[in-house]
Design a protein around this motif. Sequence first.
Motif, PDB file in Angstrom:
ATOM      1  N   LEU A  47       0.819  -1.213   0.000  1.00 46.22           N
ATOM      2  CA  LEU A  47       0.000   0.000   0.000  1.00 46.22           C
ATOM      3  C   LEU A  47       0.856   1.268   0.000  1.00 46.22           C
ATOM      4  O   LEU A  47       0.377   2.335   0.370  1.00 46.22           O
ATOM      5  N   ASN A  48       2.107   1.175  -0.400  1.00 49.36           N
ATOM      6  CA  ASN A  48       3.016   2.327  -0.469  1.00 49.36           C
ATOM      7  C   ASN A  48       3.228   3.003   0.873  1.00 49.36           C
ATOM      8  O   ASN A  48       3.332   4.217   0.952  1.00 49.36           O
ATOM      9  N   ALA A  49       3.256   2.235   1.962  1.00 51.01           N
ATOM     10  CA  ALA A  49       3.527   2.810   3.279  1.00 51.01           C
ATOM     11  C   ALA A  49       4.784   2.147   3.831  1.00 51.01           C
ATOM     12  O   ALA A  49       4.731   1.403   4.802  1.00 51.01           O
ATOM     13  N   PHE A  51       7.466   3.285   5.327  1.00 44.36           N
ATOM     14  CA  PHE A  51       7.928   3.667   6.664  1.00 44.36           C
ATOM     15  C   PHE A  51       7.143   2.926   7.742  1.00 44.36           C
ATOM     16  O   PHE A  51       7.713   2.392   8.703  1.00 44.36           O
ATOM     17  N   GLY A 116      -8.410  12.798  -1.062  1.00 44.66           N
ATOM     18  CA  GLY A 116      -7.619  13.910  -0.555  1.00 44.66           C
ATOM     19  C   GLY A 116      -6.648  14.428  -1.592  1.00 44.66           C
ATOM     20  O   GLY A 116      -6.805  14.194  -2.798  1.00 44.66           O
ATOM     21  N   ALA A 118      -3.179  13.883  -1.627  1.00 42.58           N
ATOM     22  CA  ALA A 118      -1.853  13.259  -1.639  1.00 42.58           C
ATOM     23  C   ALA A 118      -1.903  11.892  -2.319  1.00 42.58           C
ATOM     24  O   ALA A 118      -1.843  10.863  -1.656  1.00 42.58           O
ATOM     25  N   PRO A 119      -2.028  11.838  -3.658  1.00 36.88           N
ATOM     26  CA  PRO A 119      -1.977  10.538  -4.329  1.00 36.88           C
ATOM     27  C   PRO A 119      -0.583   9.933  -4.262  1.00 36.88           C
ATOM     28  O   PRO A 119       0.380  10.590  -3.868  1.00 36.88           O
ATOM     29  N   ILE A 123       3.231  11.405  -2.947  1.00 37.83           N
ATOM     30  CA  ILE A 123       3.941  10.898  -1.774  1.00 37.83           C
ATOM     31  C   ILE A 123       5.298  10.332  -2.174  1.00 37.83           C
ATOM     32  O   ILE A 123       6.302  10.566  -1.499  1.00 37.83           O
ATOM     33  N   ASN A 128       7.969   8.881   1.454  1.00 41.07           N
ATOM     34  CA  ASN A 128       6.920   8.461   2.391  1.00 41.07           C
ATOM     35  C   ASN A 128       7.177   8.985   3.795  1.00 41.07           C
ATOM     36  O   ASN A 128       6.319   9.601   4.418  1.00 41.07           O
ATOM     37  N   SER A 131       6.760  12.842   4.070  1.00 37.92           N
ATOM     38  CA  SER A 131       5.398  13.375   4.024  1.00 37.92           C
ATOM     39  C   SER A 131       4.641  13.052   5.314  1.00 37.92           C
ATOM     40  O   SER A 131       3.852  13.870   5.800  1.00 37.92           O
ATOM     41  N   ILE A 132       4.906  11.858   5.904  1.00 35.45           N
ATOM     42  CA  ILE A 132       4.288  11.550   7.205  1.00 35.45           C
ATOM     43  C   ILE A 132       4.782  12.539   8.247  1.00 35.45           C
ATOM     44  O   ILE A 132       4.005  13.103   9.012  1.00 35.45           O
ATOM     45  N   THR A 135       3.168  16.023   7.951  1.00 36.86           N
ATOM     46  CA  THR A 135       1.802  16.094   8.485  1.00 36.86           C
ATOM     47  C   THR A 135       1.805  15.962   9.997  1.00 36.86           C
ATOM     48  O   THR A 135       1.078  16.668  10.696  1.00 36.86           O
TER      49      THR A 135
ATOM     50  N   TYR B   7      -9.151  -5.182   1.023  1.00 38.29           N
ATOM     51  CA  TYR B   7      -8.435  -4.824   2.255  1.00 38.29           C
ATOM     52  C   TYR B   7      -9.405  -4.688   3.429  1.00 38.29           C
ATOM     53  O   TYR B   7      -9.119  -5.136   4.539  1.00 38.29           O
ATOM     54  N   VAL B  47      -4.323   2.235   6.781  1.00 39.86           N
ATOM     55  CA  VAL B  47      -3.347   2.373   5.699  1.00 39.86           C
ATOM     56  C   VAL B  47      -4.026   2.184   4.350  1.00 39.86           C
ATOM     57  O   VAL B  47      -3.734   2.902   3.382  1.00 39.86           O
ATOM     58  N   HIS B  51      -4.225   4.987   1.399  1.00 38.74           N
ATOM     59  CA  HIS B  51      -3.728   4.812   0.038  1.00 38.74           C
ATOM     60  C   HIS B  51      -4.815   5.113  -0.994  1.00 38.74           C
ATOM     61  O   HIS B  51      -4.571   5.830  -1.962  1.00 38.74           O
ATOM     62  N   LEU B  53      -7.783   6.713  -0.649  1.00 39.50           N
ATOM     63  CA  LEU B  53      -8.374   8.049  -0.607  1.00 39.50           C
ATOM     64  C   LEU B  53      -7.322   9.139  -0.789  1.00 39.50           C
ATOM     65  O   LEU B  53      -7.625  10.319  -0.672  1.00 39.50           O
ATOM     66  N   GLU B  54      -6.084   8.721  -1.047  1.00 34.39           N
ATOM     67  CA  GLU B  54      -5.010   9.646  -1.402  1.00 34.39           C
ATOM     68  C   GLU B  54      -4.803  10.733  -0.349  1.00 34.39           C
ATOM     69  O   GLU B  54      -4.762  11.920  -0.646  1.00 34.39           O
ATOM     70  N   SER B  55      -4.718  10.309   0.902  1.00 32.20           N
ATOM     71  CA  SER B  55      -4.472  11.257   1.980  1.00 32.20           C
ATOM     72  C   SER B  55      -3.517  10.606   2.962  1.00 32.20           C
ATOM     73  O   SER B  55      -3.658   9.425   3.282  1.00 32.20           O
ATOM     74  N   ILE B  56      -2.543  11.357   3.448  1.00 37.09           N
ATOM     75  CA  ILE B  56      -1.510  10.774   4.307  1.00 37.09           C
ATOM     76  C   ILE B  56      -2.002  10.651   5.756  1.00 37.09           C
ATOM     77  O   ILE B  56      -1.385   9.971   6.573  1.00 37.09           O
ATOM     78  N   GLN B  59      -2.100   7.300   7.597  1.00 37.60           N
ATOM     79  CA  GLN B  59      -0.830   6.738   8.064  1.00 37.60           C
ATOM     80  C   GLN B  59      -0.367   7.416   9.345  1.00 37.60           C
ATOM     81  O   GLN B  59       0.282   6.788  10.175  1.00 37.60           O
ATOM     82  N   VAL B  60      -0.704   8.704   9.500  1.00 35.97           N
ATOM     83  CA  VAL B  60      -0.346   9.387  10.749  1.00 35.97           C
ATOM     84  C   VAL B  60      -1.110   8.756  11.909  1.00 35.97           C
ATOM     85  O   VAL B  60      -0.570   8.551  13.001  1.00 35.97           O
TER      86      VAL B  60
END
Lengths: 175, 100
Positions: A47-49, A51, A116, A118-119, A123, A128, A131-132, A135, B7, B47, B51, B53-56, B59-60
């Motif tokens: 899922l491109n996460a 970190f 949102g 941030a596609p 990122i 990754n 950007s975390i 925010t 997911y 997560v 991914h 919804l394209e918002s970070i 993950q925070v």
Amino acid sequence: MMQAIFIYLATVCVVCAVLTVSLRQPVYNVMALLTMFFHVAGLYVLLNAEFLAVVQIIVYAGAILVLYLFVLMLLNLRSESRHLHRQWPFAVLILGSVAAMLVGAMQAGGFGLPTGEAPAQVIQAVGNTESIGLTLYTDYLLPFELASLVLLVAMIGAIVLTKKELIQDHGEEQS
Amino acid sequence: MIPLSSYVILSAVIFFIGVIGVVIRRTIIVVLLSIELMLNAVNINFVAFSHYLESITGQVFVFFTLTVAAAEVAVGLALLIAIYRNRKTVNVEELDVMKW
């Protein structure tokens, strides 16, 4: 290719989750959970996460599960003849049907939520971790500081709870 | 491309395995491990939505879940040790002082 990886990771996750709940020896439970955490980290990479995947391995596998293993060694539990609660058939029946209902509802309905700003490309361009961090230290600065307070309270609480003198005083009152 | 719903369904399945674990096991250690399972299911959801919804922000929030999980483990295991010291058992069926 992505789908094959996802199916592998998801299958191992579910199997290890079931093993975590069903195995008899607590050490094996912890080991099954460890395997599951590694595969959840794989899902995060998918899922491109990246970190979070590393943090998952360091914090969960490296810190939390080691803590569990330490406590298991400290307690030296005897193995019991019956490891399930006596109400387990009802519990599995009821919760299993609720889960099936929920999964059915999820398959039926779309999510249709607004996206949102941030596609994945954005990122990946910034990085990754970066950007975390951006925010976390701008929009979520107050929750971040409060998280440190939560950890401090947990630390003090754990020390107070395991202090021998305090516990023994209460034990004498009871007996 | 994997749809978001796979997911979410995976996360729901893991979450309910965790709930079942909390209800059916007799050892507190495995009950705590099942709570970890549930927290991980929530993290997968965060997560995945982050991914798709394209918002970070999602993950925070996983970070805050991790913090709470670490605090929960520390306090939970401390309670477990205190209970074991007093009662010489970690079996939830025998810990029924507060049961009506």
